[in-house]
Design a protein around this motif. Structure first.
Motif, PDB file in Angstrom:
ATOM      1  N   ALA A  22      -4.254  19.502  24.935  1.00 48.54           N
ATOM      2  CA  ALA A  22      -2.750  20.475  25.234  1.00 48.54           C
ATOM      3  C   ALA A  22      -2.917  20.344  24.080  1.00 48.54           C
ATOM      4  N   PRO A  23      -2.548  21.884  23.779  1.00 48.15           N
ATOM      5  CA  PRO A  23      -1.362  22.183  21.703  1.00 48.15           C
ATOM      6  C   PRO A  23      -0.299  22.734  22.389  1.00 48.15           C
ATOM      7  N   ARG A  24       0.189  21.581  22.816  1.00 50.55           N
ATOM      8  CA  ARG A  24       1.600  21.010  22.762  1.00 50.55           C
ATOM      9  C   ARG A  24       2.524  19.799  22.252  1.00 50.55           C
ATOM     10  N   PRO A  25       3.620  19.343  21.619  1.00 43.22           N
ATOM     11  CA  PRO A  25       3.340  18.424  21.284  1.00 43.22           C
ATOM     12  C   PRO A  25       3.994  17.257  22.759  1.00 43.22           C
ATOM     13  N   ILE A  26       4.698  17.724  23.405  1.00 41.78           N
ATOM     14  CA  ILE A  26       4.429  17.175  24.964  1.00 41.78           C
ATOM     15  C   ILE A  26       3.788  17.453  25.894  1.00 41.78           C
ATOM     16  N   VAL A  27       3.258  16.988  26.649  1.00 45.93           N
ATOM     17  CA  VAL A  27       3.001  16.877  28.088  1.00 45.93           C
ATOM     18  C   VAL A  27       3.198  16.280  28.762  1.00 45.93           C
ATOM     19  N   GLY A  28       3.773  16.508  30.518  1.00 42.89           N
ATOM     20  CA  GLY A  28       4.038  15.698  31.051  1.00 42.89           C
ATOM     21  C   GLY A  28       3.230  15.551  32.404  1.00 42.89           C
ATOM     22  N   PHE A  29       3.486  14.373  32.524  1.00 38.85           N
ATOM     23  CA  PHE A  29       1.586  14.094  33.504  1.00 38.85           C
ATOM     24  C   PHE A  29       2.913  13.057  34.779  1.00 38.85           C
ATOM     25  N   ALA A  30       2.302  13.316  35.762  1.00 42.03           N
ATOM     26  CA  ALA A  30       2.816  12.785  36.971  1.00 42.03           C
ATOM     27  C   ALA A  30       1.610  12.292  38.444  1.00 42.03           C
ATOM     28  N   CYS A  31       1.548  11.144  38.363  1.00 43.78           N
ATOM     29  CA  CYS A  31       0.400  10.422  39.310  1.00 43.78           C
ATOM     30  C   CYS A  31       1.530   8.780  40.458  1.00 43.78           C
ATOM     31  N   ASP A  32       1.820   9.164  40.681  1.00 48.41           N
ATOM     32  CA  ASP A  32       1.635   7.870  42.254  1.00 48.41           C
ATOM     33  C   ASP A  32       0.566   6.776  42.570  1.00 48.41           C
ATOM     34  N   TYR A  33       0.826   5.460  41.862  1.00 42.32           N
ATOM     35  CA  TYR A  33       0.102   4.746  42.538  1.00 42.32           C
ATOM     36  C   TYR A  33       0.603   3.783  43.230  1.00 42.32           C
ATOM     37  N   PRO A  34      -0.619   3.177  43.685  1.00 43.62           N
ATOM     38  CA  PRO A  34      -0.715   2.038  45.025  1.00 43.62           C
ATOM     39  C   PRO A  34      -0.600   0.465  44.738  1.00 43.62           C
ATOM     40  N   SER A  35       0.617   0.169  45.088  1.00 45.95           N
ATOM     41  CA  SER A  35       0.020  -1.665  44.742  1.00 45.95           C
ATOM     42  C   SER A  35      -1.096  -2.183  44.945  1.00 45.95           C
ATOM     43  N   GLY A  36      -0.672  -2.885  43.587  1.00 43.59           N
ATOM     44  CA  GLY A  36      -1.846  -4.033  42.816  1.00 43.59           C
ATOM     45  C   GLY A  36      -2.429  -3.591  42.702  1.00 43.59           C
ATOM     46  N   LEU A  37      -3.004  -2.515  42.960  1.00 47.32           N
ATOM     47  CA  LEU A  37      -4.014  -1.208  41.772  1.00 47.32           C
ATOM     48  C   LEU A  37      -3.489  -1.615  40.106  1.00 47.32           C
ATOM     49  N   SER A  38      -4.926  -1.974  39.739  1.00 48.02           N
ATOM     50  CA  SER A  38      -5.517  -2.415  37.999  1.00 48.02           C
ATOM     51  C   SER A  38      -6.581  -1.193  37.371  1.00 48.02           C
TER      52      SER A  38
END
Length: 269
Positions: A22-38
């Motif tokens: 992205a051509p921006r200095p900061i961008v936010g990223f949101a994601c949920d992950y299940p327990s035990g995921l590596s």
């Protein structure tokens, strides 16, 4: 993104690509992950601040093992290979930083305290589009985020990991079971090395004595237990302490807060 391992599918890589470019200095990223995921070992062309609204992350990076509970964030430099393990379900809210933005806050990995203000800024940044309006709200959020990250207090939540395979066996076993009472002589049988050799190599490769390393590993595990809702008595047992007052004194000496205060992080207080 560079990947080793099996976690990130082509679909997931395609989802993350806009945040990495992205051509921006900061961008936010949101994601949920299940327990035990590596995640497996991977890297990104941009620096990140890894933060979780809930859940605890363990991150292996550059010979260090980092614990990232709620109210803390981990700065990951650009192109730094790292692997993330989810200790329980994790609601990740991360910031990707362009090079010019990242250099304003840090050069090396570090765990920081995430203030209430920075938390809300991160959440707001994640709600902005990837290419937010440079003259709008996104600009002010980015500037405030960089200022808060730069001012944040570093926290001792990183453990240096030994490179020698024999020592690594011992270190990984202690991370899995931090209250294991075996002394260095007993661990010598596991590592197939004398206790004197292990002691010398532990200090040479981690900068800590075996006793210091194990103490920090135990207290870090106790912190993980507390911020996921455990009572201080249970956390003390997790850390191998028979005395709760002794545990409290050691915990406060390392983290600067009491076990009771750490437990309040579970409710976001």
């Amino acid at each position: 993104m560079k990947i080793t391992g099996h976690f990130l599918s082509p679909t997931r890589q395609a989802e993350i690509l806009p945040f990495e470019t992205a051509p921006r200095p900061i961008v936010g990223f949101a994601c949920d992950y299940p327990s035990g995921l590596s995640s497996g070992m991977h890297s990104h062309p941009r620096a990140q601040l890894l933060y979780a609204v809930s859940g605890v992350m363990r991150v292996d990076m550059q010979g260090w093992n980092y614990l990232v509970p709620p109210t803390t964030g981990l700065f990951v430099p650009a192109d730094a290979a790292h692997a993330i393990s989810m200790d329980g379900p994790v609601a990740m809210r991360a910031l990707f930083m362009r090079e010019d933005a990242a250099t304003r806050v840090a050069q090396a990995p570090k765990v920081i305290s995430v203030s209430g203000l920075l938390r809300e800024v991160i959440l707001a940044a994640c709600a902005e589009p990837v290419e937010w309006d440079p003259d709008g709200r996104g600009y002010h959020l980015a500037e405030l985020a960089l200022d808060e990250i730069g001012r944040a207090t570093p926290l001792p939540l990183g453990l240096p990991m030994p490179g020698d395979a024999r020592l690594l066996r011992v270190a990984c076993a202690l991370l899995e079971c931090p209250h294991d009472p075996r002394n260095l002589e007993a661990w010598g049988d596991v590592a197939n090395a004398s206790s004197r050799t292990l002691a010398r190599m532990f200090r040479a490769q981690t900068g800590l004595s075996f006793r210091q390393w194990r103490q920090q590993a135990r207290l870090t595990a106790a912190l993980n237990s507390l911020v996921t809702g455990a009572h201080p008595t249970k956390a003390a047992a997790t850390a191998g302490f028979d005395s709760v007052p002794a545990f409290g004194a050691a915990f406060r000496a390392l983290f600067g807060i009491t076990p009771g205060q750490a437990r309040l992080l579970h409710s976001g207080r």
